[in-house]
Design an enzyme around this catalytic site. Structure first.
Site, PDB file in Angstrom:
ATOM      1  N   CYS A  83       0.789  -1.237   0.000  1.00 60.84           N
ATOM      2  CA  CYS A  83       0.000   0.000   0.000  1.00 60.84           C
ATOM      3  C   CYS A  83       0.823   1.289   0.000  1.00 60.84           C
ATOM      4  O   CYS A  83       0.404   2.294  -0.576  1.00 60.84           O
ATOM      5  CB  CYS A  83      -0.942   0.032   1.208  1.00 60.84           C
ATOM      6  SG  CYS A  83      -1.844  -1.500   1.512  1.00 60.84           S
ATOM      7  N   CYS A  86       1.753   3.727  -3.165  1.00 57.65           N
ATOM      8  CA  CYS A  86       0.781   4.637  -3.770  1.00 57.65           C
ATOM      9  C   CYS A  86       0.140   5.588  -2.759  1.00 57.65           C
ATOM     10  O   CYS A  86      -0.199   6.721  -3.095  1.00 57.65           O
ATOM     11  CB  CYS A  86      -0.329   3.840  -4.462  1.00 57.65           C
ATOM     12  SG  CYS A  86       0.203   2.990  -5.967  1.00 57.65           S
ATOM     13  N   HIS A  87      -0.040   5.122  -1.517  1.00 55.63           N
ATOM     14  CA  HIS A  87      -0.748   5.939  -0.532  1.00 55.63           C
ATOM     15  C   HIS A  87       0.188   6.682   0.413  1.00 55.63           C
ATOM     16  O   HIS A  87      -0.270   7.549   1.173  1.00 55.63           O
ATOM     17  CB  HIS A  87      -1.701   5.062   0.282  1.00 55.63           C
ATOM     18  CG  HIS A  87      -2.786   4.443  -0.533  1.00 55.63           C
ATOM     19  ND1 HIS A  87      -3.883   5.152  -0.980  1.00 55.63           N
ATOM     20  CD2 HIS A  87      -2.940   3.183  -1.025  1.00 55.63           C
ATOM     21  CE1 HIS A  87      -4.671   4.353  -1.686  1.00 55.63           C
ATOM     22  NE2 HIS A  87      -4.117   3.147  -1.739  1.00 55.63           N
ATOM     23  N   MET A 124      -6.303   0.902  -8.937  1.00 54.48           N
ATOM     24  CA  MET A 124      -5.868   0.111  -7.790  1.00 54.48           C
ATOM     25  C   MET A 124      -6.251  -1.345  -7.998  1.00 54.48           C
ATOM     26  O   MET A 124      -7.408  -1.659  -8.257  1.00 54.48           O
ATOM     27  CB  MET A 124      -6.507   0.630  -6.505  1.00 54.48           C
ATOM     28  CG  MET A 124      -6.221  -0.243  -5.293  1.00 54.48           C
ATOM     29  SD  MET A 124      -7.009   0.353  -3.797  1.00 54.48           S
ATOM     30  CE  MET A 124      -6.952  -1.131  -2.775  1.00 54.48           C
ATOM     31  N   HIS A 365       5.697  11.063 -11.106  1.00 50.64           N
ATOM     32  CA  HIS A 365       5.994   9.643 -10.898  1.00 50.64           C
ATOM     33  C   HIS A 365       7.077   9.173 -11.868  1.00 50.64           C
ATOM     34  O   HIS A 365       8.232   9.498 -11.694  1.00 50.64           O
ATOM     35  CB  HIS A 365       4.707   8.826 -11.036  1.00 50.64           C
ATOM     36  CG  HIS A 365       4.836   7.420 -10.556  1.00 50.64           C
ATOM     37  ND1 HIS A 365       5.185   7.117  -9.264  1.00 50.64           N
ATOM     38  CD2 HIS A 365       4.663   6.222 -11.193  1.00 50.64           C
ATOM     39  CE1 HIS A 365       5.224   5.796  -9.110  1.00 50.64           C
ATOM     40  NE2 HIS A 365       4.923   5.233 -10.272  1.00 50.64           N
ATOM     41  N   HIS A 407       0.773   6.200 -16.737  1.00 52.32           N
ATOM     42  CA  HIS A 407       1.896   5.458 -16.153  1.00 52.32           C
ATOM     43  C   HIS A 407       2.772   4.959 -17.300  1.00 52.32           C
ATOM     44  O   HIS A 407       2.616   3.836 -17.782  1.00 52.32           O
ATOM     45  CB  HIS A 407       1.392   4.294 -15.305  1.00 52.32           C
ATOM     46  CG  HIS A 407       2.464   3.681 -14.442  1.00 52.32           C
ATOM     47  ND1 HIS A 407       3.463   2.882 -14.949  1.00 52.32           N
ATOM     48  CD2 HIS A 407       2.694   3.770 -13.102  1.00 52.32           C
ATOM     49  CE1 HIS A 407       4.255   2.498 -13.963  1.00 52.32           C
ATOM     50  NE2 HIS A 407       3.812   3.022 -12.831  1.00 52.32           N
TER      51      HIS A 407
END
Length: 574
Positions: A83, A86-87, A124, A365, A407
């Protein structure tokens, strides 16, 4: 001080330091390392947390009584493995939304569990089949608590982990084997904590090197001789491809969580910096570290904490995402995710580096160069856009809206029959290949605009790849919600700018990451299986690019993901 609070902190620290994996198949050596780290970190935490904290932590301590120590450990490891990327370590969000207790207060446990298990349409993946119902429930409970603040890491801490295994003067002066080392592939064996060095000519696994958990990328020295890897445990490793059996010659731990590594590639009027330095970009602590390029000795650490470019708010966790090396000046171009800045790090005076902070867009990113090597295109994925930086003039020339959560990996470059040179990205949030014009001199009317939108059969793409000699563009879908598409790849015709063919690469796992051989004749696709699934841990499938026919499979690999051809990576061929 309630001992449960100390255990909670120690487990979080352990999760970061010990490799962030909850897989039960750990070796005895891993268990010994984990126990030692846990004991030492627990002592550190005990000495650093004062009794004054007891009152402020009372509610958390009460809530934690519902979880056993073993549950704490597993929940922490699950979060940091699955997790945090991304978070965020502090759960404040980046590619994924913020998931602090305050943000989740209005959601039911059942609703949170459903999202964890099934994923979302925004990209996700669902983790239900990986975690099981008990793992999902445990993670929900974990997310209801305040996130811990992991420890910092000083330059001295890094130096204590530094190992110079083979001195530069003791390394071979020429290759000790007759293999075509420029066509070697560095293949991440994610859950095994290793990389495999595979001969692209013979398809033999030449060497398997212990690197650390979940290597995110491999980058090559400017000459191509050395492979530099960085893992999600923050360990950087240097591998010499000239050795009879390629192996690591140096390693160092620069942080607890990292994603990027790059070498210095400038040679010109300002000096010869070829392979003199290495930079590592970290997620936690949020900083970058400059290392000696021959030994990986830590030289300089610089924090990236600061203020968001648009709102001017302080952010405690601006993580370093992609890094590329300019060939115009002695600079690294570094994406600082949460604050939305591109930093140009001048390494000509390495102990006193100057940094030019350029406002770009938030949640930067991954990204790569256009075909000329002048323009760096990087995804601001939560803002659905691509930022274009002119490395020669050192300024942002455009921010291009593309689609939902781009992405690109490093993207893909080719000549479109109508629009000239283009660079392309896939998307996590929708089935879309977006082509951006990249030639402002000869095609100014198309430069920095989306000139084509090619519909793909699914969202959940991570990578797009082509080669100058190929007539195809390849894309994957490992995070698709459709299981068949997770195992599939598609090819797009450059000539017709249309989807040509899609197929399943395997009957298990996820097809992920595309890489070409040195001469562009072959395409390698990873089948990312599971470490504990005998016979289905993973493999690499190799295709003849011209015909799209399967040539062979390299089996017996443990959770292969990213793979990087030495020549193509060193020369930025994509």
């Amino acid at each position: 001080m309630n001992s449960r609070w100390l255990i909670y902190l120690a487990v979080v620290v352990l999760s970061l330091v010990a490799g962030c994996t909850y897989e039960p198949e750990q070796s005895s050596q891993t268990r010994e390392d984990v126990t030692e780290l846990k004991d030492s970190r627990a002592k550190t935490v005990t000495s650093e947390v004062s009794l004054d904290d007891e009152g402020s932590n009372a509610s958390l301590e009460a809530a934690l009584q519902d979880m056993t120590d073993a549950e704490f450990e597993r929940a922490s490891q699950i979060y940091f493995d699955r997790c945090a990327g991304c978070h965020g370590v502090l759960r404040k969000g980046a590619t994924g939304p913020a998931i602090t207790p305050e943000e989740l207060a209005e959601r039911s446990d059942a609703g949170i569990a459903m999202v964890i298990a099934n994923g979302t349409s925004g990209g996700m993946p669902g983790w239900g089949d990986v975690l099981g119902s008990d793992g999902v429930e445990l993670l929900v409970k974990f997310l209801r608590e305040e996130p811990p603040t992991p420890p910092e890491m000083s330059l001295e801490d890094m130096r204590e982990t530094w190992k110079l295994i083979v001195e530069p003067g003791q390394r071979p002066s020429e290759p000790e084997h007759s293999r075509n080392w420029q066509n070697f592939f560095s293949v991440t064996l994610r859950d095994a904590g290793k990389v495999a060095i595979i001969d692209g000519d013979t398809k033999e696994v030449v060497s398997t090197v212990d690197t650390g958990y979940a290597v995110h990328i491999s980058r090559m020295s400017a000459t191509g001789r050395y492979v530099y890897t960085i893992g999600r445990d923050g360990k950087a490793v240097m591998i010499d491809l000239w050795m009879e059996k390629p192996d690591k010659v140096a390693e160092v731990k620069t942080c607890y969580d990292a994603r990027s590594i790059e070498v210095s590639k400038y040679r010109g009027e300002d000096g010869d910096f070829y392979d003199r330095y290495v930079i590592v970009g970290c997620y936690w602590p949020p900083h970058f570290v400059i290392l000696n390029g021959s030994t990986l000795e830590p030289i300089k650490v610089v924090s990236t904490r600061g203020y968001t470019y648009d709102t001017g708010e302080y952010h405690p966790e601006p993580r370093v995402a992609s890094i590329v090396a300019s060939r115009f000046k002695p600079r690294w171009i570094m994406s600082v995710k949460e604050t939305g800045q591109i930093w140009l790090v001048d390494y000509s005076d390495v102990r006193n580096p100057t940094i030019k902070m350029i406002e770009a867009e938030r949640f930067l990113h991954d990204g790569g160069w256009d075909a000329t090597g002048r323009y760096f295109l990087v995804a601001a994925n939560k803002r659905n856009s691509i930022v274009v930086l002119d490395a020669r003039e050192e300024r942002v020339v455009s921010v291009v809206n593309t689609g939902r959560v781009p992405h690109p990996g490093r993207g893909a470059n080719w000549i479109d029959p109508d629009y000239g040179p283009v660079w392309a990205t896939v998307h996590l949030g929708e089935g879309l290949l977006a082509l951006i014009g990249t030639d402002p001199e000869n095609y100014p009317e198309y430069a920095w605009k989306v000139v084509r939108r090619i519909e793909l059969p699914s969202s959940g793409s991570l990578f797009v790849k082509t080669h100058p000699k190929s007539r195809w563009v390849w894309v994957d879908f490992p995070l698709s919600k459709n299981e068949s598409m997770q195992r599939s790849v598609c090819v797009i015709s450059k000539e017709n700018a249309s989807l040509y063919r899609c197929w399943e690469v395997a009957d298990y796992g996820r097809a992920v990451h595309i890489e070409y051989s040195m001469d562009g004749s072959e395409v390698w696709i990873s089948v990312w299986g599971r470490m504990n699934d005998a016979g289905r841990e993973g493999e690499i499938v190799i295709y003849e690019d011209s015909t799209l026919e399967e040539k062979t499979r390299i089996r017996g690999l443990v959770t292969p993901t990213g793979k990087f051809n030495v020549y193509n990576t060193a020369m930025d061929v994509y």
